[in-house]
Design an enzyme around this catalytic site. Structure first.
Site, PDB file in Angstrom:
ATOM      1  N   GLU A   1     -29.283  12.148  35.005  1.00 42.78           N
ATOM      2  CA  GLU A   1     -28.735  12.043  33.357  1.00 42.78           C
ATOM      3  C   GLU A   1     -29.049  12.787  32.595  1.00 42.78           C
ATOM      4  O   GLU A   1     -29.324  12.967  31.601  1.00 42.78           O
ATOM      5  CB  GLU A   1     -29.392  10.407  33.038  1.00 42.78           C
ATOM      6  CG  GLU A   1     -28.614   9.642  33.548  1.00 42.78           C
ATOM      7  CD  GLU A   1     -28.271   8.784  34.689  1.00 42.78           C
ATOM      8  OE1 GLU A   1     -29.513   8.093  35.500  1.00 42.78           O
ATOM      9  OE2 GLU A   1     -27.270   8.988  35.273  1.00 42.78           O
TER      10      GLU A   1
ATOM     11  N   ASP B   1     -20.614   6.222  36.989  1.00 46.50           N
ATOM     12  CA  ASP B   1     -21.571   6.274  36.919  1.00 46.50           C
ATOM     13  C   ASP B   1     -22.147   5.069  38.560  1.00 46.50           C
ATOM     14  O   ASP B   1     -23.718   4.682  39.231  1.00 46.50           O
ATOM     15  CB  ASP B   1     -22.708   6.027  36.136  1.00 46.50           C
ATOM     16  CG  ASP B   1     -24.175   5.776  36.158  1.00 46.50           C
ATOM     17  OD1 ASP B   1     -24.851   6.858  37.119  1.00 46.50           O
ATOM     18  OD2 ASP B   1     -25.000   4.853  35.952  1.00 46.50           O
TER      19      ASP B   1
ATOM     20  N   ASN C   1     -25.247   9.823  41.049  1.00 46.73           N
ATOM     21  CA  ASN C   1     -24.648  10.246  40.778  1.00 46.73           C
ATOM     22  C   ASN C   1     -23.669  11.674  39.962  1.00 46.73           C
ATOM     23  O   ASN C   1     -25.233  12.746  39.942  1.00 46.73           O
ATOM     24  CB  ASN C   1     -23.486   9.790  39.025  1.00 46.73           C
ATOM     25  CG  ASN C   1     -25.345   9.893  37.919  1.00 46.73           C
ATOM     26  OD1 ASN C   1     -26.343   9.030  38.520  1.00 46.73           O
ATOM     27  ND2 ASN C   1     -25.086  10.035  37.638  1.00 46.73           N
TER      28      ASN C   1
END
Lengths: 338, 194, 559
Positions: free
Chosen positions: C157, C283, C241
């Site tokens: 992220e 995700d 991801n």
């Protein structure tokens, strides 16, 4: 007599001078703009004729009435006159209806011709409108051959191009008058327009939907060039930015990374990868600055960095204080990003 | 219509016109900010404790409070930058995530504008990055003012009335005013708020 | 190791505690770690000593099990940089340590891998292998294979480029590093690379399937589990991801994120890859555990790996070749319509495609998937895979993610809520041969703890409101439960104590992504808070408080 004859073309030339140029629907550079220009001229001619005829009728009616009034006589109604008026009225209705229907059919036909390109496009470009600039992304089946630039769309001459239209903030409108009509860019909705440039040249596009304080300075250029030139340009754009060539450029690059620039802009090949402001990987290869506000050159670039808010008040590029030597270094670096 | 009546009407019309003209001048939009390098809030205006050795000597507030906190343009710019500079990544839309929530009454490093300015510029030890030299000061002020509006500290007339993204919570204009846990006697009075 | 064995089965052969005797199971001793963040780690027990890694600040405790009350033998404190907390997406967790040859290996949040002498607690080596200023952290439990410590980074992220690194167990020197994105040379793809499916063959696909340079900040982090098959000499692990979450910023398949790698542990050379989530839209990290078992598939015994995937399918994959043998949904899925076993393609549902500026509603499963990191257990006795998982759906709006090094790089706002049925968690027993659920138990709260299966025909797991439960492995009937002080998100273990008795141990300490609202004191009025998890768990603060406590259970000694 001779002078008067010469005067007509001069007048027409003067009147139509505004029609030519890089941002004119009456100077078509593509098939669709050609159709649009054609319908515009046809409409103009027909409606002018209608206008003139109506005015003549009006004048006749007005003058006749006045004459009758002057004679002070009341003309008794006659059967023959009645029939004549009835015929005239009927003819008027028929002619009006035919004209309207023909124009509608013609307009419909033109519409059909405008969408002729769908399914025949060979390239896809995604254009995202933002306050107040254009993000341009060239898509490719091989994702690594896609790339992003700003405020400039290059297309090969004669190749139909699909343009996907997106917006990230408010509603904008994509309009390159020399190539096609308008199409809106709406947040959260995918829109598209197919264009083709049949003639080499540079055409100016402009946001055509009021989108905020700097709407007027939200322009871009469409550059139509031969296939080989376009391919060379595309290959150059895919490549990452060239590394700094000398110490001053290196200093400029470091400054870019260490200052506010890196928060919004990206230069591929460096750690700067922000995307809320135009990609600067090949900034110096572009024709304009600040979405068509200034022609690109080092002086204008300096002016823009020093005080963007006096050139384009309210735009999102903030004023960043730099020392004169830092500014020179930054300019040297940015100007090297061909 | 009597002359009397007509005179009254014309006075009324003049008054309306004048009022309308006043409405044109709602607020200043200073998109540029000062051209000379700024130095941020007076370092003397920031403390991180409510406990004072000896008798309390609370710092004087920075004069720029009203300029930013009561200005709708600056608050909306702050809202945009809050997303642009990834504040939302850690603080969400004020509800918090990696970082603490900003819409409640709890403040670790002070709730007033100068303290928030300092938190953004200096960073904080448990993960808040330092944005020194990365965000021009005018924008830091704007973000700080917006952060305060998240807990209802900005006047209703100036606070944002809608969210730009997924409607995750009531906009700042309709967020109830929280009473910050750190007391600040200089906290500006907020119009239209109880 | 955290997963009990190289095959990641989390199955204990001990059977003193069984469906009958469990009535008498009681607390033997407890231990407070002194940390109040999410305790996701598995304690490990070696030679009468228990080792526990705490969440940040990542202290390592050695507890002497030979003495009553298990006193602390030593404590090792690596003192990681506190700024690292700011780039840890989902709480400052740590998933455990690994033991090999008298040494313990574990990762600190600030990108150090540490080797500690098991007897003395002295640091043997401590190497920094990444950079928090680029958004990198480490939370995974290392695996030691043939003298190499395998570690991976977190930070999908934060625009991190994911990798798995092998460190020499003796010196801490990097033996090899295999990136999850970029050119073949960086991904360690060479002549040995023989993926089963056509779509994974080609040169430099880790570059070709990304916009220019996007692979440099493209995620594919390795923060989950590594398995090892000594016979085939292959390690298996998943990649996280792709970044950012907003898929419009990264057209293409985004290889090799969201998939499974098989590699040679000696050289790191890739043998095969299967991308379970090409061009991830939601995700769905592919980092979950890979359980290595031998199963009859269509009448033939096959060496397979079981993968309860975040995208909702339970994959059975031939671990020699990478061929997908089956992929069946084990939870609600409306984002994809199935996996084509011929081409390996995952079919996305167009209506759930996310777009900038548009809120797409009712996406199932939600961003943490049908199951997140918390590992399942496989009992060879029952032949069932016990999966602690989630039942969450979400609304999603993409927006332009702005990459600024050291800050989040997400570009999506999410709010989650309970899926069909209203229960947020579920504990399922999956029969991989019959390809269906044998039984399942609905849990009100999301399940964020690991599972443990034992030869006593029991399965253990914990809930986020602190219940530690034992179910009959055959029927799913609850046979025992105990309320611990905080929510359980750890991995239960079973071990034989120095006194010969069987013990069950688990850490209780709420946190992780699912516990964000409790550990961060988040404000539930903002439905996108805590990465969207807050909206699914607004009741959690009333049901569990922060804690950090080890609970060890045993039967009363026979007298």
């Amino acid at each position: 007599m001779r002078a008067r004859r010469g005067g007509v073309p001069v007048c027409i030339a003067l009147l139509t001078a505004g029609c030519e140029g890089i941002q004119s629907a009456l100077d078509p550079a593509g098939r669709q703009a050609q159709h649009l220009a054609e319908i515009w001229w046809v409409m103009l001619a027909v409606l002018m004729a209608v206008y003139v005829i109506v005015l003549i009728c009006l004048a006749v009616a007005a003058l006749r009435r006045r004459r009758e009034n002057l004679s002070g006589m009341i003309v008794p109604p006659e059967r023959q006159a009645d029939r004549r008026i009835g015929l005239l009225l009927g003819a008027g209705v028929v002619i009006t209806a035919v004209t309207m229907l023909s124009l509608t059919a013609y307009s419909y036909h033109t519409d059909r011709r405008l969408s002729d390109l769908s399914g025949r496009t060979e390239m896809t470009i995604e254009v995202t409108a933002l306050q107040w600039w254009w993000k341009v992304r060239y898509l490719d089946d091989v994702p690594s051959r896609s790339f992003t630039t700003a405020n400039e769309i290059r297309v090969p001459v004669g190749v139909p191009v699909r343009i996907l239209l997106k917006s990230q903030d408010v509603i904008h409108s994509f309009w390159v008058p020399n190539l096609h009509g308008k199409q809106d860019l709406i947040p959260g909705r995918d829109n598209e327009i197919d264009i083709v440039a049949d003639r080499e040249g540079t055409y100016r596009g402009q946001c055509a939907e009021f989108c905020g304080i700097q709407h007027a300075h939200m322009a871009f250029e469409v550059i139509a060039e031969p296939r080989e030139a376009f391919d060379a340009w595309r290959d150059a754009q895919i490549a990452p930015a060239s590394p700094p060539a000398d110490d001053q450029q290196k200093q400029g690059q470091d400054l870019f990374q260490q200052s506010a620039c890196v928060m919004c802009h990206s230069i591929r090949g460096t750690d700067a990868a922000a995307s809320v402001a135009p990609d600067l990987t090949h900034l110096a290869s572009r024709g304009t600055l600040a979405a068509g506000t200034l022609p690109y050159n080092r002086g204008n670039l300096a002016a823009w960095i020093v005080d963007p808010q006096s050139i384009k008040p309210g735009n999102h590029m903030p004023l960043v204080s730099l020392s004169p030597s830092d500014l020179q270094a930054l300019l040297a670096y940015l100007d090297s990003l061909k | 219509m009597s002359l009397h009546c007509r005179r009254a009407l014309s006075i009324l019309a003049a008054l309306f016109l004048a009022a309308g003209l006043f409405a044109c001048e709602r607020e200043e939009r200073d998109s540029r900010g000062p051209t000379a390098p700024e130095t941020g809030p007076d370092p003397g205006s920031i403390t991180l404790s409510d406990l004072y050795a000896g008798s309390p000597t609370r710092p004087a507030p920075d004069l720029r409070r009203d300029q930013f906190e009561k200005n709708a343009f600056h608050l909306s710019e702050g809202k945009r930058l809050f997303t642009w500079f990834n504040c939302t990544g850690c603080h969400a839309q004020g509800g918090g995530n990696i970082g603490p929530p900003l819409m409640d009454e709890k403040w670790i490093y002070g709730s007033n504008l100068e303290n928030i300015f300092a938190s953004i510029v200096q960073g904080r030890p448990n993960g808040m990055p330092s944005f020194r030299d990365k965000i021009p000061e005018q924008q830091v002020w704007e973000i700080a003012a917006y952060v305060r509006s998240l807990s209802g500290q900005a006047p209703k007339a100036a606070a944002s009335g809608r969210n730009d993204q997924i409607n995750s919570k009531p906009a700042e204009q309709s967020t109830p005013k929280a009473s910050p846990t750190d007391t600040d006697p200089h906290s500006p009075s907020v119009e239209g708020r109880q | 190791m955290a997963a009990k064995n190289y095959a990641n089965t989390r199955y204990s052969e001990l059977d003193q505690i069984n469906t009958d005797s469990i009535r008498d199971l009681r607390v033997d001793f407890t231990f407070s770690t002194g940390v109040l963040r999410g305790h996701e780690a598995a304690p490990i027990v070696v030679d009468g000593t228990m080792y526990i890694v705490t969440p940040y600040p990542n202290a390592l405790y050695a507890l002497d099990l030979t003495k009553p009350g298990a006193p602390t033998k030593w404590k090792y404190e690596p003192n990681p940089a506190s700024a690292a907390q700011g780039v840890a997406c989902c709480d400052v967790v740590n998933r455990g340590a690994a033991y090999a040859n008298g040494r313990l290996f574990f990762n600190t949040l600030d990108m150090h891998t540490v080797a500690v002498d098991a007897a003395s607690g002295k640091e043997v080596w401590n190497v920094k292998i990444g950079e928090i200023n680029k958004g990198e952290t480490m939370t995974m439990a290392p695996l030691v294979v043939k003298g190499k410590v395998l570690v991976g980074n977190s930070g999908g992220e934060f625009g991190v480029r994911g990798w798995l690194t092998a460190l020499d167990a003796g010196t801490g020197k990097i033996a090899w590093r295999a990136y999850s994105t970029g050119p073949d040379a960086d991904v360690l793809i060479g002549p040995e690379f023989k993926p089963f499916y056509e779509k994974d063959r080609g040169k430099d696909l880790g570059v070709q399937t990304w916009p220019p340079d996007a692979w440099r900040i493209g995620g594919g982090t390795v923060w989950g589990w590594v398995s090892y098959d000594p016979d085939l000499n292959l390690i298996y692990y998943g990649t996280g991801n792709p970044g950012p979450w907003n898929p419009e910023q990264r057209p293409g398949d985004n290889k090799w994120s969201g998939g499974i790698f098989a590699r040679d542990p000696d050289t790191g050379a890739a043998h095969w890859h299967y991308q379970t989530v090409p061009h991830d839209l939601y995700d769905y990290d592919a980092i979950n555990e890979l359980v290595l078992v031998d199963l009859p598939v269509e009448g033939q015994m096959r060496k397979v790996l079981l993968r309860p995937e975040r995208n909702g399918y339970l994959y059975v994959i031939d671990r020699t070749t990478g061929e997908v043998l089956s992929a069946d949904p084990y939870g609600t899925i409306n984002t994809t319509s199935g996996v084509d076993l011929k081409t390996g393609e995952l079919h996305y549902v167009e209506a759930k495609n996310t777009k900038a500026g548009k809120v797409v509603r009712d996406i199932c499963p939600g961003a943490p998937g049908t199951k997140d990191w918390n590992p399942s257990a496989f009992s060879p006795k029952t032949g069932l895979l016990y999966i602690p998982h989630l039942n969450l759906c979400m609304d999603w709006q993409s927006s332009e993610a702005n990459y600024i090094a050291g800050t989040p790089y997400v570009g999506a706002e999410v709010r989650m809520y309970a899926g069909p049925g209203g229960n947020r968690g579920e504990f399922s027993a999956w029969d991989p041969v019959a390809r269906k659920k044998a039984w399942s138990v609905k849990e009100d709260l999301p399940l964020w703890s690991g599972a443990l299966a034992t030869a006593g025909d029991l399965v253990f797991y914990g809930t986020m409101d602190g219940w530690f439960k034992a179910l009959d492995a055959k029927t799913g009937d609850e046979v025992w439960k105990f309320k611990t002080g905080s929510g359980i998100i750890g991995q239960p273990i079973s071990y034989r104590g120095p006194d010969g008795r069987q013990y069950i141990a688990v850490l209780s300490g709420i946190g992780g992504w699912a516990g964000a609202i409790v550990i961060g004191g988040l404000d539930p009025r903002d439905t996108t808070g805590g990465g969207g998890f807050v909206n699914a768990t607004p009741d959690l603060p009333d049901r569990s408080a922060q804690g950090g406590m080890l609970y060890v259970f045993a039967l009363p000694p026979r007298s």
